[in-house]
Design a protein around this motif. Structure first.
Motif, PDB file in Angstrom:
ATOM      1  N   ALA A 157     -29.414   6.072  17.578  1.00 44.81           N
ATOM      2  CA  ALA A 157     -28.266   5.161  17.470  1.00 44.81           C
ATOM      3  C   ALA A 157     -27.789   5.073  16.016  1.00 44.81           C
ATOM      4  CB  ALA A 157     -28.638   3.776  17.998  1.00 44.81           C
ATOM      5  N   MET A 158     -28.735   4.991  15.074  1.00 44.86           N
ATOM      6  CA  MET A 158     -28.371   4.935  13.658  1.00 44.86           C
ATOM      7  C   MET A 158     -27.653   6.228  13.245  1.00 44.86           C
ATOM      8  SD  MET A 158     -29.439   1.961  12.599  1.00 44.86           S
ATOM      9  CE  MET A 158     -29.149   1.322  14.263  1.00 44.86           C
ATOM     10  N   MET A 159     -28.163   7.342  13.763  1.00 47.97           N
ATOM     11  CA  MET A 159     -27.568   8.644  13.422  1.00 47.97           C
ATOM     12  C   MET A 159     -26.136   8.746  13.949  1.00 47.97           C
ATOM     13  SD  MET A 159     -28.637  11.502  11.929  1.00 47.97           S
ATOM     14  CE  MET A 159     -28.118  13.210  11.777  1.00 47.97           C
ATOM     15  N   ILE A 160     -25.928   8.286  15.168  1.00 49.61           N
ATOM     16  CA  ILE A 160     -24.577   8.329  15.741  1.00 49.61           C
ATOM     17  C   ILE A 160     -23.625   7.459  14.913  1.00 49.61           C
ATOM     18  CG2 ILE A 160     -23.198   7.569  17.725  1.00 49.61           C
ATOM     19  CD1 ILE A 160     -25.520   8.640  19.499  1.00 49.61           C
ATOM     20  N   LEU A 161     -24.084   6.281  14.512  1.00 44.02           N
ATOM     21  CA  LEU A 161     -23.242   5.417  13.680  1.00 44.02           C
ATOM     22  C   LEU A 161     -22.947   6.087  12.335  1.00 44.02           C
ATOM     23  CD1 LEU A 161     -24.871   1.951  14.430  1.00 44.02           C
ATOM     24  CD2 LEU A 161     -22.559   2.688  15.069  1.00 44.02           C
ATOM     25  N   TYR A 162     -23.969   6.670  11.727  1.00 42.91           N
ATOM     26  CA  TYR A 162     -23.794   7.341  10.444  1.00 42.91           C
ATOM     27  C   TYR A 162     -22.822   8.522  10.570  1.00 42.91           C
ATOM     28  CZ  TYR A 162     -24.660  10.136   6.342  1.00 42.91           C
ATOM     29  OH  TYR A 162     -24.470  10.874   5.204  1.00 42.91           O
ATOM     30  N   GLU A 163     -23.081   9.388  11.533  1.00 44.84           N
ATOM     31  CA  GLU A 163     -22.243  10.583  11.695  1.00 44.84           C
ATOM     32  C   GLU A 163     -20.806  10.210  12.061  1.00 44.84           C
ATOM     33  OE1 GLU A 163     -23.089  13.846  11.028  1.00 44.84           O
ATOM     34  OE2 GLU A 163     -24.924  12.969  10.245  1.00 44.84           O
ATOM     35  N   GLY A 164     -20.650   9.211  12.904  1.00 40.77           N
ATOM     36  CA  GLY A 164     -19.301   8.744  13.237  1.00 40.77           C
ATOM     37  C   GLY A 164     -18.572   8.245  12.007  1.00 40.77           C
ATOM     38  N   ALA A 165     -19.301   7.553  11.139  1.00 42.38           N
ATOM     39  CA  ALA A 165     -18.687   7.028   9.917  1.00 42.38           C
ATOM     40  C   ALA A 165     -18.271   8.155   8.974  1.00 42.38           C
ATOM     41  CB  ALA A 165     -19.645   6.066   9.219  1.00 42.38           C
ATOM     42  N   ILE A 166     -19.129   9.151   8.792  1.00 42.88           N
ATOM     43  CA  ILE A 166     -18.802  10.219   7.842  1.00 42.88           C
ATOM     44  C   ILE A 166     -17.632  11.068   8.344  1.00 42.88           C
ATOM     45  CG2 ILE A 166     -20.502  11.940   8.634  1.00 42.88           C
ATOM     46  CD1 ILE A 166     -19.587  11.281   4.975  1.00 42.88           C
ATOM     47  N   VAL A 167     -17.547  11.260   9.652  1.00 44.36           N
ATOM     48  CA  VAL A 167     -16.392  11.979  10.202  1.00 44.36           C
ATOM     49  C   VAL A 167     -15.122  11.138  10.013  1.00 44.36           C
ATOM     50  CG1 VAL A 167     -15.332  12.857  12.327  1.00 44.36           C
ATOM     51  CG2 VAL A 167     -17.723  13.387  11.819  1.00 44.36           C
ATOM     52  N   THR A 168     -15.237   9.838  10.209  1.00 43.65           N
ATOM     53  CA  THR A 168     -14.092   8.938  10.029  1.00 43.65           C
ATOM     54  C   THR A 168     -13.620   8.942   8.579  1.00 43.65           C
ATOM     55  OG1 THR A 168     -14.836   7.576  11.876  1.00 43.65           O
ATOM     56  CG2 THR A 168     -13.275   6.568  10.368  1.00 43.65           C
ATOM     57  N   VAL A 169     -14.557   9.038   7.635  1.00 44.71           N
ATOM     58  CA  VAL A 169     -14.176   9.161   6.216  1.00 44.71           C
ATOM     59  C   VAL A 169     -13.282  10.384   6.038  1.00 44.71           C
ATOM     60  CG1 VAL A 169     -15.041   9.732   3.911  1.00 44.71           C
ATOM     61  CG2 VAL A 169     -16.176   7.962   5.238  1.00 44.71           C
ATOM     62  N   GLY A 170     -13.731  11.522   6.566  1.00 43.50           N
ATOM     63  CA  GLY A 170     -12.972  12.760   6.409  1.00 43.50           C
ATOM     64  C   GLY A 170     -11.623  12.742   7.103  1.00 43.50           C
ATOM     65  N   MET A 171     -11.573  12.072   8.238  1.00 44.52           N
ATOM     66  CA  MET A 171     -10.319  12.010   9.000  1.00 44.52           C
ATOM     67  C   MET A 171      -9.383  10.898   8.520  1.00 44.52           C
ATOM     68  SD  MET A 171     -10.563  14.488  11.116  1.00 44.52           S
ATOM     69  CE  MET A 171      -9.205  14.117  12.215  1.00 44.52           C
ATOM     70  N   GLU A 172      -9.918   9.998   7.687  1.00 45.63           N
ATOM     71  CA  GLU A 172      -9.145   8.861   7.171  1.00 45.63           C
ATOM     72  C   GLU A 172      -8.542   8.031   8.305  1.00 45.63           C
ATOM     73  OE1 GLU A 172      -6.316  10.242   4.268  1.00 45.63           O
ATOM     74  OE2 GLU A 172      -7.850  11.251   3.077  1.00 45.63           O
ATOM     75  N   THR A 173      -9.323   7.859   9.375  1.00 45.97           N
ATOM     76  CA  THR A 173      -8.846   7.105  10.538  1.00 45.97           C
ATOM     77  C   THR A 173      -8.649   5.632  10.211  1.00 45.97           C
ATOM     78  OG1 THR A 173     -10.174   8.630  11.866  1.00 45.97           O
ATOM     79  CG2 THR A 173      -9.255   6.720  12.998  1.00 45.97           C
ATOM     80  N   PHE A 174      -9.605   5.072   9.487  1.00 45.88           N
ATOM     81  CA  PHE A 174      -9.477   3.687   9.001  1.00 45.88           C
ATOM     82  C   PHE A 174     -10.346   3.543   7.764  1.00 45.88           C
ATOM     83  CE2 PHE A 174     -12.673   3.555  12.419  1.00 45.88           C
ATOM     84  CZ  PHE A 174     -13.768   2.991  11.775  1.00 45.88           C
ATOM     85  N   ALA A 175     -10.113   2.471   7.024  1.00 45.00           N
ATOM     86  CA  ALA A 175     -10.807   2.269   5.752  1.00 45.00           C
ATOM     87  C   ALA A 175     -12.234   1.774   5.971  1.00 45.00           C
ATOM     88  CB  ALA A 175     -10.039   1.267   4.900  1.00 45.00           C
ATOM     89  N   GLN A 176     -13.101   2.116   5.062  1.00 45.22           N
ATOM     90  CA  GLN A 176     -14.474   1.625   4.981  1.00 45.22           C
ATOM     91  C   GLN A 176     -15.292   1.809   6.264  1.00 45.22           C
ATOM     92  OE1 GLN A 176     -13.571  -2.405   3.519  1.00 45.22           O
ATOM     93  NE2 GLN A 176     -14.178  -1.685   1.482  1.00 45.22           N
ATOM     94  N   PRO A 177     -15.329   3.009   6.811  1.00 41.69           N
ATOM     95  CA  PRO A 177     -16.085   3.219   8.043  1.00 41.69           C
ATOM     96  C   PRO A 177     -17.591   3.012   7.883  1.00 41.69           C
ATOM     97  CG  PRO A 177     -15.283   5.307   7.185  1.00 41.69           C
ATOM     98  CD  PRO A 177     -14.631   4.234   6.384  1.00 41.69           C
ATOM     99  N   PHE A 178     -18.137   3.284   6.705  1.00 42.36           N
ATOM    100  CA  PHE A 178     -19.577   3.062   6.540  1.00 42.36           C
ATOM    101  C   PHE A 178     -19.932   1.581   6.542  1.00 42.36           C
ATOM    102  CE2 PHE A 178     -20.168   7.518   5.079  1.00 42.36           C
ATOM    103  CZ  PHE A 178     -21.196   7.839   5.961  1.00 42.36           C
ATOM    104  N   GLU A 179     -19.023   0.751   6.060  1.00 35.96           N
ATOM    105  CA  GLU A 179     -19.259  -0.685   6.129  1.00 35.96           C
ATOM    106  C   GLU A 179     -19.275  -1.145   7.588  1.00 35.96           C
ATOM    107  OE1 GLU A 179     -17.423   0.882   3.933  1.00 35.96           O
ATOM    108  OE2 GLU A 179     -17.671  -0.029   1.957  1.00 35.96           O
TER     109      GLU A 179
END
Length: 198
Positions: free
Chosen positions: A161-183
């Motif tokens: 679950a942690m990995m999915i959240l992490y990987e989803g956040a890093i992809v979101t960073v690259g796609m610029e879908t929304f701000a501060q995905p890691f937060e």
């Protein structure tokens, strides 16, 4: 648990210039878009020097990924060192590391994911695929060990679950879908860990 940071072979000054130029260009433009002529020119060396030091463009790409991974692991180790006690906060320290890393070092997302996207399915024997797989397996193992140390009910499932959240956040960073995905990912990770009594 101590984070293992891989020991990489020392580089000559010329090889260091090649790797620094290649790393910047591969990350900014993409692996396929950057040729060895461009890298050699940016590094101020000849193509012969590039090939003498790395052997091939593929080997240079692997070296680029390995050096970024070593820097990332050292960054994670620093964050974990600030939270020596096992528990929820130590698991969340990986997300804290990602928050402080992503703006400066990963504004276009994960270099490993980006490289994987460029090379296809990995069945052609390209050396990048096993390197990318190794990096992601390491992160999942890290989450698993941290969740085990924290006494999660099911450490492996929680780590996934942690990995999915992490990987989803890093992809979101690259796609610029929304701000501060890691937060956002960190807040959700905190909820999951708290629900497990951690």
């Amino acid at each position: 648990m101590a984070v293992s940071v891989p020991e990489l072979a020392p580089l000559t000054p010329g090889a260091t210039r090649v790797l620094e130029a290649a790393s910047r260009l591969f990350y900014e433009r993409g692996i396929h878009a950057v040729g060895v002529d461009t890298i050699a020119e940016a590094a101020g060396v000849t193509k012969k020097t590039l090939y003498d030091r790395f052997g091939s463009k593929e080997a240079l790409v692997v070296s680029y990924l390995q050096h970024r991974d070593a820097k990332w692991r050292a960054h994670v180790a620093q964050h974990l060192a600030r939270v020596p006690e096992a528990g929820r906060t130590r698991v969340l320290a990986v997300f804290d590391a990602a928050i402080s890393w992503s703006d400066e070092y990963s504004p276009k997302g994960c270099s490993a994911i980006n490289a994987r996207a460029e090379i296809g399915d990995g069945h052609d024997g390209h050396p990048v695929f096993p390197e990318v797989s190794r990096q992601k397996a390491w992160l999942l193992d890290l989450f698993t060990e941290l969740c085990r140390e924290a006494a999660a009910t099911d450490a492996r499932s929680m780590a996934q679950a942690m990995m999915i959240l992490y990987e989803g956040a890093i992809v979101t960073v690259g796609m610029e879908t929304f701000a501060q995905p890691f937060e956002v990912a960190r807040r959700l990770a905190d909820v999951l860990l708290e629900a497990d009594g951690l």
